[in-house]
Scaffold this active site. Structure first.
Site, PDB file in Angstrom:
ATOM      1  N   LYS A 124       2.623  14.402  30.976  1.00 45.72           N
ATOM      2  CA  LYS A 124       3.891  13.840  30.898  1.00 45.72           C
ATOM      3  C   LYS A 124       4.094  12.770  29.653  1.00 45.72           C
ATOM      4  O   LYS A 124       4.900  12.972  28.732  1.00 45.72           O
ATOM      5  CB  LYS A 124       4.503  12.707  31.904  1.00 45.72           C
ATOM      6  CG  LYS A 124       4.520  13.540  33.261  1.00 45.72           C
ATOM      7  CD  LYS A 124       5.172  12.454  34.195  1.00 45.72           C
ATOM      8  CE  LYS A 124       5.508  13.104  35.586  1.00 45.72           C
ATOM      9  NZ  LYS A 124       6.167  12.239  36.643  1.00 45.72           N
ATOM     10  N   CYS A 130      -6.099  -2.856   1.265  1.00 41.55           N
ATOM     11  CA  CYS A 130      -6.138  -2.857   2.692  1.00 41.55           C
ATOM     12  C   CYS A 130      -7.494  -3.096   3.550  1.00 41.55           C
ATOM     13  O   CYS A 130      -8.124  -4.084   3.515  1.00 41.55           O
ATOM     14  CB  CYS A 130      -5.047  -1.837   3.336  1.00 41.55           C
ATOM     15  SG  CYS A 130      -4.540  -2.190   4.846  1.00 41.55           S
ATOM     16  N   LYS A 167      -9.043   3.277  -3.325  1.00 39.23           N
ATOM     17  CA  LYS A 167      -9.395   2.438  -1.775  1.00 39.23           C
ATOM     18  C   LYS A 167     -10.723   3.064  -1.559  1.00 39.23           C
ATOM     19  O   LYS A 167     -10.964   4.491  -1.536  1.00 39.23           O
ATOM     20  CB  LYS A 167      -8.279   2.825  -0.747  1.00 39.23           C
ATOM     21  CG  LYS A 167      -8.641   2.053   0.604  1.00 39.23           C
ATOM     22  CD  LYS A 167      -7.258   2.476   1.637  1.00 39.23           C
ATOM     23  CE  LYS A 167      -7.495   1.735   2.817  1.00 39.23           C
ATOM     24  NZ  LYS A 167      -6.241   2.084   3.805  1.00 39.23           N
ATOM     25  N   GLU A 211       0.925  -1.124   0.092  1.00 38.47           N
ATOM     26  CA  GLU A 211      -0.006   0.099   0.091  1.00 38.47           C
ATOM     27  C   GLU A 211       0.749   1.311   0.021  1.00 38.47           C
ATOM     28  O   GLU A 211       1.779   1.412   0.939  1.00 38.47           O
ATOM     29  CB  GLU A 211      -0.923  -0.161   1.286  1.00 38.47           C
ATOM     30  CG  GLU A 211      -1.971   1.058   1.373  1.00 38.47           C
ATOM     31  CD  GLU A 211      -2.871   0.848   2.517  1.00 38.47           C
ATOM     32  OE1 GLU A 211      -3.908   1.918   2.499  1.00 38.47           O
ATOM     33  OE2 GLU A 211      -2.569   0.260   3.442  1.00 38.47           O
ATOM     34  N   THR A 248      14.368   5.090  28.243  1.00 44.78           N
ATOM     35  CA  THR A 248      14.163   3.734  28.658  1.00 44.78           C
ATOM     36  C   THR A 248      13.006   3.465  29.476  1.00 44.78           C
ATOM     37  O   THR A 248      13.140   2.459  29.993  1.00 44.78           O
ATOM     38  CB  THR A 248      15.636   3.270  29.142  1.00 44.78           C
ATOM     39  OG1 THR A 248      15.911   4.048  30.219  1.00 44.78           O
ATOM     40  CG2 THR A 248      16.545   3.410  28.169  1.00 44.78           C
TER      41      THR A 248
END
Length: 560
Positions: A529, A156, A119, A50, A405
């Protein structure tokens, strides 16, 4: 003049490739290379994914007329290539037409564009937002006659939703369906795709080839794993997951329709391997596609930074990671040893930069302002922010991207410091809960995933996995001082985030009501946050960012 007979054998290549959004020239070059590869393998037709020429998802790039013109020129140039007598092509590109801007494919053969298809069903949920930038195709379009074979091309979402595209194509005379896709990864997504295709095959009675994109695009991971389901509802072929490949499949005409007689049957990775490889691919593509030469991260001796270091070495190689230990007075001897052992096992550069002086400098500077107040989280966060500043200084000086992390458990409840440990450009474990981090760490110690550049053996020291997790911002601190045990926390969070369950239903699972309401409150107040957090790999059905868009200002609490 003798009438051409329809072929009894059709060799269809599926190009499961890794395009880059916006790199139209690079994507065209990749498509040309794949077509040449398919030609060498004897293919009649090459199916790309796609919006391949644009890269998927292009988002608001398709609002730029210059971008649309560049994509269409590339599509026209590629169509001209087919004049060489080699394979025809089906390739995705945005197209601007009188009916609007469409998510489209061109079907080319013999040097000409045989057809365009648009589409019809535009997804507008979760990570998808196509209705903002595309218009749906104006009408149902029939199959394309390719060398005597009538091929239907839903795009799709046309096979995922309720629009009867496949059934209409079958009624219009299609013999086989070829579907270009940009279907992002989440855990167990392959099973979902198989079921979607089987449902459509049952409805229309035709075999279906499902070609899926590969590669990382910001938060999204496209895992490939292209496949086909025959008209008999069985798996006709299965391509590999997380690997670029051009595979040629052979289809034969029978009295009962087209049947796949030859194609790959790759083994699909189990859960931990799939998640790990998704994180690895996402980090690799984010770093490489954005032009970073290397990365840097703070290696604390804890599990989260250790698995991120392993992912970085696996994705990029040991020479492209700099790990930095930044000890303070609360950093334990175990953490110093564990961080060094981890860096040594991975073979990456390891530096120690003590933060005593900068932290004490901040505290001294603030002494007068803070006079008469009790020491607490503010002082703890100065440690984290000093570390974040050092990592950003290294990034600025050497051009290294900072890998952040924090895991999903921490991001959910705000157990992370803005402008401190949240600093960074990309987070490979952002969508992994803490217990999943442990599971993937144990898996990696026993396995080296395909394509990994890191070493075999124990790369995350056993002591890191076994010890109680701690931010080490005060004496004898552990995460469980302020949070419930991670197995409990993760289950509550999965109920709240992935499943949108009410408090009563979560309590009915055996959880303490006060704990559930507290975690729900922490989840809501940490929204500000998360809005400022680095992007990270999507692993679950609902990640923070594209999938979950809660207001920052929000007074709702579920009290039954």
């Amino acid at each position: 003049m003798t009438k051409k007979t329809a072929p009894d054998i059709l060799r269809i290549a599926v190009a499961q490739l890794n395009p880059t959004v916006g790199d139209v020239a690079g994507n065209l070059a990749k498509a040309r290379e794949a077509r040449a590869d398919a030609a060498r393998q004897g293919a009649d037709l090459v199916l790309f994914t796609e919006l391949f020429l644009a890269g998927y998802p292009p988002e608001d790039l398709v609002l730029k007329p210059a971008f649309l013109k560049t994509c269409e020129r590339a599509a026209e140039d590629f169509a001209k290539d087919t004049a060489d007598g080699g394979p025809g092509v089906i390739i995705g590109t945005p197209l601007k037409r009188k009916s609007g801007t469409h998510n489209s494919i061109i079907f080319a053969d013999g040097g000409k564009i045989l057809a365009e298809r648009y589409k019809l069903d535009l997804p507008n949920y979760g990570e998808f937002d196509e209705k903002r930038v595309f218009q749906a195709g104006p009408e149902m379009q029939g199959p394309v006659n390719f060398r005597g074979v009538r091929i239907g091309i839903p795009i799709c979402e046309d096979i995922w939703g309720d629009v009867a595209v496949c059934e209409t194509l079958a009624e219009s005379g299609a013999e086989i369906l070829l579907v270009p896709n940009g279907s992002p990864y989440y855990r167990a997504k392959i099973d979902v795709r198989h079921q979607v295709v089987i449902r459509q095959v049952i409805e229309c009675g035709l075999p279906m080839i499902y070609a899926n994109q590969l590669g990382g695009q910001d938060e999204l991971i496209f895992d490939g794993a292209s496949f086909a389901i025959g008209a008999d509802k069985t798996l006709a072929f299965q391509m590999s997951q997380f690997e670029e490949t051009v595979d040629v499949t052979t289809w034969k005409r029978t009295p009962d329709g087209w049947v796949c007689s030859e194609g790959p049957m790759s083994k699909i990775p189990e859960r931990e391997e799939a998640d790990y490889r998704a994180c690895m691919l996402g980090l690799r593509d984010y770093v490489n596609k954005n032009g970073f030469k290397n990365v840097v991260l703070g290696l604390s001796g804890g599990i989260d930074s250790a698995i991120c270091a392993a992912l970085a070495v696996d994705a990029l190689g040991e020479e492209r990671l700099r790990a930095v230990m930044m000890p303070y007075r609360y950093t334990s001897k175990d953490s110093l040893k564990d961080a060094e052992d981890c860096a040594r096992a991975l073979g990456c550069r390891y530096d120690i930069v003590p933060i005593f002086e900068p932290v004490e400098g901040f505290l001294h500077t603030l002494t007068q302002l803070f006079e008469g107040t009790k020491e607490g989280i503010t002082e703890e966060n100065l440690q984290s922010r000093a570390r974040g500043t050092i990592l950003m200084a290294i990034s600025n000086k050497f051009g290294s991207m900072v890998v952040t992390t924090g895991n999903k458990s921490e991001m959910s409840v705000g157990y992370a410091t803005l402008y401190g440990d949240m600093n960074g450009g990309f987070n490979p474990i952002k969508d992994l809960y803490k217990m999943q981090v442990y599971a993937l760490s144990r898996w990696r110690n026993g396995h080296v995933p395909p394509g990994a550049l890191g070493p075999s053996g124990e790369v995350i020291p056993k002591n890191i996995i076994d010890k109680a997790p701690s931010a080490e911002l005060r004496e004898n601190q552990t995460d469980q001082d302020s949070l419930p045990p991670y197995p409990v926390l993760d289950d509550i969070l999965e109920c709240l985030v992935e499943n949108e369950m009410g408090v009563d239903d979560i309590v009915a699972r055996g959880h303490d009501r006060a704990t559930v309401t507290r975690i729900e409150h922490l989840l809501y107040i940490a929204e500000y946050k998360r809005r400022q957090a680095a992007p990270g790999v999507k692993i679950t059905r609902k990640n923070f960012g594209r999938d979950r868009r809660y207001p920052i200002t929000n007074r709702f609490r579920d009290r039954g």
